[in-house]
Design an enzyme around this catalytic site. Structure first.
Site, PDB file in Angstrom:
ATOM      1  N   ASP A  98       0.881  -1.168   0.000  1.00 14.53           N
ATOM      2  CA  ASP A  98       0.000   0.000   0.000  1.00 14.53           C
ATOM      3  C   ASP A  98       0.919   1.218   0.000  1.00 14.53           C
ATOM      4  O   ASP A  98       1.188   1.805   1.047  1.00 14.53           O
ATOM      5  CB  ASP A  98      -0.895  -0.037   1.233  1.00 14.53           C
ATOM      6  CG  ASP A  98      -2.166   0.774   1.048  1.00 14.53           C
ATOM      7  OD1 ASP A  98      -2.376   1.316  -0.052  1.00 14.53           O
ATOM      8  OD2 ASP A  98      -2.953   0.877   2.002  1.00 14.53           O
TER       9      ASP A  98
ATOM     10  N   ARG B   3       4.540   3.269   4.351  1.00 11.44           N
ATOM     11  CA  ARG B   3       4.547   2.162   5.304  1.00 11.44           C
ATOM     12  C   ARG B   3       5.912   1.905   5.936  1.00 11.44           C
ATOM     13  O   ARG B   3       5.976   1.424   7.069  1.00 11.44           O
ATOM     14  CB  ARG B   3       4.090   0.876   4.605  1.00 11.44           C
ATOM     15  CG  ARG B   3       2.703   0.956   3.986  1.00 11.44           C
ATOM     16  CD  ARG B   3       1.635   1.193   5.028  1.00 11.44           C
ATOM     17  NE  ARG B   3       0.306   1.306   4.415  1.00 11.44           N
ATOM     18  CZ  ARG B   3      -0.758   1.772   5.029  1.00 11.44           C
ATOM     19  NH1 ARG B   3      -0.672   2.196   6.268  1.00 11.44           N
ATOM     20  NH2 ARG B   3      -1.924   1.830   4.412  1.00 11.44           N
TER      21      ARG B   3
ATOM     22  N   ARG C 278      -4.884  12.210  -1.002  1.00 10.64           N
ATOM     23  CA  ARG C 278      -4.512  10.969  -1.685  1.00 10.64           C
ATOM     24  C   ARG C 278      -5.013  10.969  -3.131  1.00 10.64           C
ATOM     25  O   ARG C 278      -4.577  10.150  -3.939  1.00 10.64           O
ATOM     26  CB  ARG C 278      -5.101   9.773  -0.939  1.00 10.64           C
ATOM     27  CG  ARG C 278      -4.577   9.615   0.469  1.00 10.64           C
ATOM     28  CD  ARG C 278      -5.473   8.698   1.288  1.00 10.64           C
ATOM     29  NE  ARG C 278      -5.522   7.351   0.747  1.00 10.64           N
ATOM     30  CZ  ARG C 278      -6.413   6.432   1.120  1.00 10.64           C
ATOM     31  NH1 ARG C 278      -7.338   6.740   2.032  1.00 10.64           N
ATOM     32  NH2 ARG C 278      -6.386   5.236   0.585  1.00 10.64           N
TER      33      ARG C 278
ATOM     34  N   LYS D 103      -8.023   2.494  -7.386  1.00 10.49           N
ATOM     35  CA  LYS D 103      -8.984   2.378  -6.285  1.00 10.49           C
ATOM     36  C   LYS D 103      -9.606   3.740  -5.994  1.00 10.49           C
ATOM     37  O   LYS D 103      -9.058   4.769  -6.411  1.00 10.49           O
ATOM     38  CB  LYS D 103      -8.281   1.822  -5.034  1.00 10.49           C
ATOM     39  CG  LYS D 103      -7.130   2.684  -4.492  1.00 10.49           C
ATOM     40  CD  LYS D 103      -6.421   1.976  -3.354  1.00 10.49           C
ATOM     41  CE  LYS D 103      -5.392   2.852  -2.714  1.00 10.49           C
ATOM     42  NZ  LYS D 103      -4.610   2.166  -1.671  1.00 10.49           N
ATOM     43  N   HIS D 104     -10.800   3.775  -5.372  1.00 13.22           N
ATOM     44  CA  HIS D 104     -11.616   2.739  -4.768  1.00 13.22           C
ATOM     45  C   HIS D 104     -12.927   2.702  -5.547  1.00 13.22           C
ATOM     46  O   HIS D 104     -13.798   3.551  -5.322  1.00 13.22           O
ATOM     47  CB  HIS D 104     -11.895   3.037  -3.305  1.00 13.22           C
ATOM     48  CG  HIS D 104     -10.656   3.308  -2.484  1.00 13.22           C
ATOM     49  ND1 HIS D 104      -9.997   4.528  -2.493  1.00 13.22           N
ATOM     50  CD2 HIS D 104      -9.954   2.507  -1.631  1.00 13.22           C
ATOM     51  CE1 HIS D 104      -8.948   4.466  -1.657  1.00 13.22           C
ATOM     52  NE2 HIS D 104      -8.904   3.245  -1.122  1.00 13.22           N
TER      53      HIS D 104
ATOM     54  N   HIS E  19     -13.133   3.257   6.677  1.00  9.97           N
ATOM     55  CA  HIS E  19     -12.482   2.493   7.736  1.00  9.97           C
ATOM     56  C   HIS E  19     -13.350   2.459   8.992  1.00  9.97           C
ATOM     57  O   HIS E  19     -13.235   1.543   9.811  1.00  9.97           O
ATOM     58  CB  HIS E  19     -11.129   3.113   8.105  1.00  9.97           C
ATOM     59  CG  HIS E  19     -10.101   3.018   7.028  1.00  9.97           C
ATOM     60  ND1 HIS E  19      -9.991   3.945   6.021  1.00  9.97           N
ATOM     61  CD2 HIS E  19      -9.129   2.093   6.801  1.00  9.97           C
ATOM     62  CE1 HIS E  19      -9.001   3.612   5.216  1.00  9.97           C
ATOM     63  NE2 HIS E  19      -8.463   2.494   5.661  1.00  9.97           N
TER      64      HIS E  19
ATOM     65  N   ASP F  47     -11.274  -3.950  -1.105  1.00 10.43           N
ATOM     66  CA  ASP F  47     -10.571  -3.158  -0.105  1.00 10.43           C
ATOM     67  C   ASP F  47     -10.489  -4.029   1.152  1.00 10.43           C
ATOM     68  O   ASP F  47     -11.104  -5.103   1.230  1.00 10.43           O
ATOM     69  CB  ASP F  47     -11.324  -1.858   0.172  1.00 10.43           C
ATOM     70  CG  ASP F  47     -10.418  -0.770   0.738  1.00 10.43           C
ATOM     71  OD1 ASP F  47      -9.287  -1.089   1.141  1.00 10.43           O
ATOM     72  OD2 ASP F  47     -10.848   0.399   0.778  1.00 10.43           O
TER      73      ASP F  47
END
Length: 577
Positions: free
Chosen positions: A128, A136, A196, A226-227, A239, A313
């Site tokens: 990701d 990350r 993003r 995405k998404h 989320h 997702d």
């Protein structure tokens, strides 16, 4: 080098027919022009692909074929407990892929090697990494966010970024990057997409998505847009809960779906389905798009003709996790790969039992598994991969990488306003003041470069000063012929009182070394500006470039990717230099 076959066509050529249910599409298929194929792998041979996939299929049990459709998330930590978990999911459950969470570069590399060594079928290692591995992994290059990249006019730079990300991913043994975000972020209150996204104009977003994805895929790494069908115009974070897209089909076609249609037309290889409630496609209240056959199969696969890999997702997200047997539902909906499910043992067994009971056809699982295996072959996983640990950090953090980051940052500089032509500044005019908002040390590179053109007098604006001192400062600045307001501080609430009354008759140019939307905190001052130079960051090279932009020595041609309140609309930007 010979050109590779288009991945999407390869899937059809190498596999048996995919399951269909005879449903009519919701609307006539969108016509797409012929587009040059994406070059995923040179020398790709369909017969070898088919032979390898079939040979692997023959030795897999039903449970192992189902497990190929699962991607498990794990921390890049080499402690005993984590390594035991890795052995359990790879050696025991025999998952098809891994997604590492945040941690250290070297740890992920070593765990990747351990995992690939213990896997019966090479693992699909996913990342990701929307703005680079630094999203990350510590100590890796940090690229600008997509909202900044959306200001760049030269899409070949975004393509270069995609190629560089492919290079870094391959160095780390990663075959799939869950990027780019193809959401059109036209809701400034969006709590989760926001920066993003490449912006709020569907066409510009599409251009950036295609440039980045093509670079990634021509570099041998799978891109995943995405998404789907579009998370940009929401004010809920999936989320935490289930967002709703309460729009007409016409609106969705022209905004949310537009970048995805372009990606499909271009032959890109991966799409991630988001957890979104979309009533125009799915009438069952509360059913996420990721679990909706109307969205995944009828719309994405049947109507839009997408033949690549379809990822859910993360299935642990609250926008979907409240549903029972989410993995089984996701497969029934038409997804190929199940990302980060909770309770993997129970979910895996639920799918296997559904096949054994006749609820889900075994041939359907076989086709999904074969599809995943073919992509593994095309991504080089017919041979067991190995990450070279020696010198890894130096191979990831190269001088060329830093140069590219610099070029991206510089290309994003955007000049706004300037209707009166105050820019470029006339070097003959020497009475120039700089009003600094933020740490004085931060702007040293800008002031040093500015001194090549003029000798400004620098004034420091303090926080929460008495109105009398603010008034004295405002009065002293009006004696200059040009005022440059240099902003590096992002928390501007303490300066609102000053800028509410700061509208001198002499030309004022704001230099924003912070994200553009932060300027809304002092919107009264900005609304009175002659021009604004949006630099996005305070990197040394950016500060130096801004000084040159002010005097027309270097070019600035950025276009605003997203509106800044009512001050500046998306698409605004003047070419200087």
């Amino acid at each position: 080098m010979r050109r590779a076959f288009l991945f999407a066509l390869l899937v059809v050529a190498c596999s048996a027919r995919f399951v269909t249910d005879g449903k009519r599409p919701l609307a006539p298929p969108v016509p797409v022009p012929p587009v040059e194929t994406i070059l995923m792998r040179p020398y790709l041979n369909d017969s070898k692909c088919s032979e390898w996939a079939d040979s692997v299929m023959q030795r897999l049990s039903l449970k192992e074929r189902v497990a190929q459709l699962f991607i498990y998330t794990i921390a890049p930590q080499r402690d005993k407990r984590n390594r035991e978990l890795l052995r359990k999911v790879v050696g025991g459950y025999k998952v098809g892929g891994l997604l590492f969470s945040g941690g250290l570069l070297q740890n992920q590399a070593m765990l990747t090697n351990e995992a690939q060594q213990m896997a019966d079928v090479p693992l699909l290692i996913t990342a990701d990494a929307e703005w680079g591995l630094s999203m990350r992994l510590q100590g890796t290059p940090a690229f600008p966010r997509n909202m900044v990249l959306g200001c760049i006019e030269d899409n070949s730079l975004v393509y270069e970024y995609g190629r560089e990300m492919a290079r870094q991913c391959k160095e780390l043994g990663i075959q799939v990057n869950f990027a780019p975000v193809a959401d059109v972020n036209i809701n400034p209150q969006n709590p989760v997409i926001n920066t993003r996204s490449f912006g709020e104009d569907p066409v510009r977003v599409s251009n950036k998505v295609l440039a980045y994805s093509k670079g990634l895929e021509e570099g041998g790494v799978l891109s995943v847009c995405k998404h789907f069908p579009g998370h940009g115009d929401t004010d809920v974070d999936s989320h935490k809960a289930l967002p709703t897209l309460s729009f007409t089909r016409e609106r969705l076609d022209s905004v949310e779906l537009y970048p995805f249609k372009q990606a499909i037309s271009a032959g890109l290889s991966g799409i991630m389905v988001g957890h979104l409630e979309v009533p125009v496609f799915e009438t069952r209240s509360g059913l996420p798009s990721s679990l909706s056959r109307n969205v995944v199969y009828d719309l994405l696969t049947h109507e839009l003709k997408f033949k690549g890999l379809i990822f859910t997702d993360a299935l642990a997200m609250k926008g979907v996790s409240g549903n029972s047997s989410v993995c089984l539902q996701a497969l029934k909906a038409g997804n190929d790969l199940l990302l980060v499910p909770r309770r993997i043992k129970e979910e895996l067994e639920s799918v296997v039992e559904a096949v054994r009971s006749g609820e889900l056809a075994e041939e359907y699982i076989n086709e999904k598994c074969r599809k995943v295996l073919m992509y593994k072959y095309a991504l080089g996983l017919s041979r067991r991969p190995h990450v070279r640990l020696t010198g890894l950090e130096n191979r990831i953090n190269t001088p060329a990488t830093q140069t590219l980051i610099k070029r991206l940052n510089l290309a994003a500089i955007t000049v706004l306003g300037n209707q009166t032509g105050v820019l470029p500044l006339d070097p003959v005019v020497k009475d120039v003041a700089v009003l600094n908002v933020g740490d004085a040390k931060t702007v040293a590179p800008f002031l040093k470069e500015l001194s090549r053109y003029t000798h400004p007098v620098v004034h420091q604006l303090g926080e929460n000063l008495p109105e009398a001192e603010y008034g004295q400062l405002r009065d002293s600045l009006v004696h200059y012929k040009r005022i440059l307001v240099c902003i590096t501080e992002q928390k501007l609430a303490a300066y609102q009182a000053f800028f509410a009354k700061f509208a001198p008759e002499v030309p004022v140019v704001y230099l924003s070394f912070i994200p553009g939307k932060q300027l809304l905190q002092i919107h009264r001052g900005i609304s009175a500006a002659e021009a604004v130079v949006l630099a996005h960051s305070a990197d040394e090279e950016v500060q130096q470039q801004v000084a040159g932009v002010l005097y027309g020595d270097v070019r600035a041609d950025g276009r605003l990717s997203a509106a800044i309140g009512g001050l500046f609309a998306a698409g605004m930007g003047e070419v200087l230099g």
